[in-house]
Design an enzyme around this catalytic site. Structure first.
Site, short mmCIF file in Angstrom:
data_model
loop_
_atom_site.label_atom_id
_atom_site.label_comp_id
_atom_site.label_asym_id
_atom_site.label_seq_id
_atom_site.Cartn_x
_atom_site.Cartn_y
_atom_site.Cartn_z
N LYS A 19 -15.26 -16.85 5.10
CA LYS A 19 -16.62 -16.40 5.43
C LYS A 19 -17.53 -16.25 4.22
CE LYS A 19 -14.32 -13.65 8.60
NZ LYS A 19 -13.49 -12.91 7.68
N ARG A 61 0.82 -1.21 0.00
CA ARG A 61 0.00 0.00 0.00
C ARG A 61 0.86 1.27 0.00
NH1 ARG A 61 -5.01 -1.61 4.08
NH2 ARG A 61 -6.34 -2.38 2.41
N GLY A 103 -7.27 -7.75 0.54
CA GLY A 103 -7.15 -8.55 1.76
C GLY A 103 -6.20 -9.70 1.61
N GLY A 161 -12.33 -4.93 2.15
CA GLY A 161 -13.76 -4.65 2.33
C GLY A 161 -14.28 -3.67 1.29
P1 AMP Z 1 -11.62 -14.43 4.29
O1 AMP Z 1 -11.26 -13.35 5.26
O2 AMP Z 1 -13.04 -14.88 4.41
O3 AMP Z 1 -11.22 -14.11 2.86
O4 AMP Z 1 -10.76 -15.70 4.73
C1 AMP Z 1 -9.35 -15.77 4.60
C2 AMP Z 1 -8.86 -16.89 5.47
O5 AMP Z 1 -9.48 -18.09 5.07
C3 AMP Z 1 -7.37 -17.14 5.42
O6 AMP Z 1 -6.81 -16.83 6.66
C4 AMP Z 1 -7.25 -18.63 5.11
O7 AMP Z 1 -6.29 -19.29 5.92
C5 AMP Z 1 -8.62 -19.13 5.47
N1 AMP Z 1 -8.96 -20.38 4.80
C6 AMP Z 1 -9.05 -20.61 3.49
N2 AMP Z 1 -9.36 -21.90 3.26
C7 AMP Z 1 -9.48 -22.49 4.46
C8 AMP Z 1 -9.81 -23.81 4.90
N3 AMP Z 1 -10.05 -24.78 4.01
N4 AMP Z 1 -9.87 -24.04 6.23
C9 AMP Z 1 -9.64 -23.06 7.11
N5 AMP Z 1 -9.31 -21.79 6.77
C10 AMP Z 1 -9.24 -21.53 5.46
#
Ligand code: AMP
Length: 387
Positions: free
Chosen positions: A195, A34, A345, A368
């Site tokens: 999520k 950034r 992110g 976000g």
């Molecule tokens: P988000 O903030 O929803 O984009 O999630 C990102 C996070 O999802 C990262 O820290 C990844 O380690 C986690 N992640 C991705 N795939 C998996 C999985 N199969 N099991 C657990 N965590 C995961």
């Protein structure tokens, strides 16, 4: 768009709002993307303006001690190196006008310092906005990553000064518009991460325009469970299983889910990994990454895409044993002749970490903010810098 080139900044005092909310550990910057991305705007302004006042937030400040971890001083030092320019760092208990009279380029401490006193920055307090505005004649907003928040330093300040967008803001909007408005077809969306709830808005806004929606990462287990499969101890977003069921029912021709998975018995990097077909996941398995067959299927499906949007890693990429899918996805996307846009992110961080920084049309600096923009929302800070 109110472009920076149209701002009459020569000989003026110019306030530049950047997004220097960079990952920090023990006051050491972990990823300076950034900061690097702000250079074009800052060089342009510094070479023309009489005085330059740089503003940014970092992390959250609820009490004075939070400032120890979230001071912008390390950012100021890094930016000075990158610009090869002396930048004077100012705290709010100093006489900023006096410092500004003696120095051409200054950076003020974290704007969220004012959150200690009644969340003034984050609640867009108009008196605080007026105070920030008092240091300059013109305002340039280059902080795309925080456009979805209405703060004194990115919204209220525009009530007092002629306001324009910086080059980074313009680059973000131009590239994200390639996805948001009439994406060139075939259009593939790849969503991962953990999520489902964070991505529902984007899915709703873009699914009808998309040819394929590919779901990876932990998100995939919510969809696999919705299909009635055993997903063991994999991360599942219980509240959104019903949503996943409906989406699968309505868009079965567009949605692609993993068919092989790397599993482990424990959520750590030491646990032995096993490659399994999704039908073979056992009750004590945790799915932590996608497998080679899934990569092959994704590759076949995105080959002819003209627009690809990716948001979210394909697995728990922070563990080296489970970074395969995320790296492979970057590799195959980078080989397609398409507008390739990576949401911010974790995916942006992973793309830089795995050496794919320059392999895509655009990697967004906003997590976000880029998601909300692609949801079709009006982001509060944009109305002041877009005509
Ligand atoms: P988000 O903030 O929803 O984009 O999630 C990102 C996070 O999802 C990262 O820290 C990844 O380690 C986690 N992640 C991705 N795939 C998996 C999985 N199969 N099991 C657990 N965590 C995961």
């Amino acid at each position: 768009m109110k472009k920076i080139e149209n701002a009459k900044i020569v000989g003026k005092k110019v306030i530049v709002r950047c997004d220097f909310n960079v990952p920090m550990k023990d006051n050491v910057i972990q990823d300076d993307t950034r900061i690097v991305e702000s250079i074009k705007t800052l060089k342009y302004v510094i070479s023309r303006a009489k005085k330059v006042i740089i503003l940014s937030h970092m992390g959250r400040i609820k009490k004075l001690e939070d400032l120890k971890e979230n001071s912008l001083l390390p950012v100021c030092k890094r930016l000075s190196e990158l610009l090869n320019q002396n930048i004077t760092f100012c705290k709010y208990d100093e006489d900023i006008n006096e410092i500004l009279s003696k120095n051409d380029v200054i950076m003020l401490e974290n704007t969220r310092y004012f959150d200690i006193d009644g969340n003034k920055e984050s609640n867009n307090d108009i008196n605080l906005a007026k105070y920030f505005a008092s240091f300059g004649d013109i305002f340039i907003n280059d902080a795309f990553g925080v456009c979805h928040r209405s703060a004194a330093s990115n919204c209220g300040i525009c009530e007092f000064l002629p306001s324009y967008m910086g080059f980074l803001m313009e680059k973000e909007l131009t590239n994200l518009d390639l996805v948001r408005n009439n994406p060139k077809k075939p259009f593939s969306i790849i969503l991962g991460g953990s999520k489902v709830s964070d991505k529902i808005g984007v899915i709703s806004n873009l699914i009808d325009k998309a040819d394929k929606l590919i779901i990876v990462g932990a998100m995939a287990f919510t969809f696999l469970k919705a299909k009635g499969l055993e997903v063991g101890k994999s991360l599942v977003d219980i509240d959104n299983i019903e949503y996943a069921k409906n989406l699968l029912a309505n868009y079965s021709d567009k949605i692609i889910l993993p068919n092989d998975i790397y599993t482990a018995k424990e959520f750590n990097n030491k646990s032995i990994k096993e490659l399994k077909k999704v039908e073979d996941i056992k009750k004590d398995d945790i799915g932590l990454d996608i497998g080679p067959d899934t990569i092959k299927i994704i590759n076949e499906n995105i080959q002819y895409s003209k627009t690809i949007f990716l948001n979210g890693p394909a697995g728990a990429f922070e563990f080296s044993n489970f970074s395969y899918g995320t790296k492979e996805l970057f590799r195959i996307i980078s080989q397609v002749n398409a507008n390739t846009i990576i949401g911010g992110g974790d995916s942006a961080y992973a793309a830089v970490k795995f050496g794919y920084k320059d392999s895509f049309s655009h990697i967004s600096t906003g997590g976000g903010a880029s998601l909300e923009y692609l949801e079709g929302k009006d982001l509060p800070a944009l109305k002041y810098v877009c005509e």
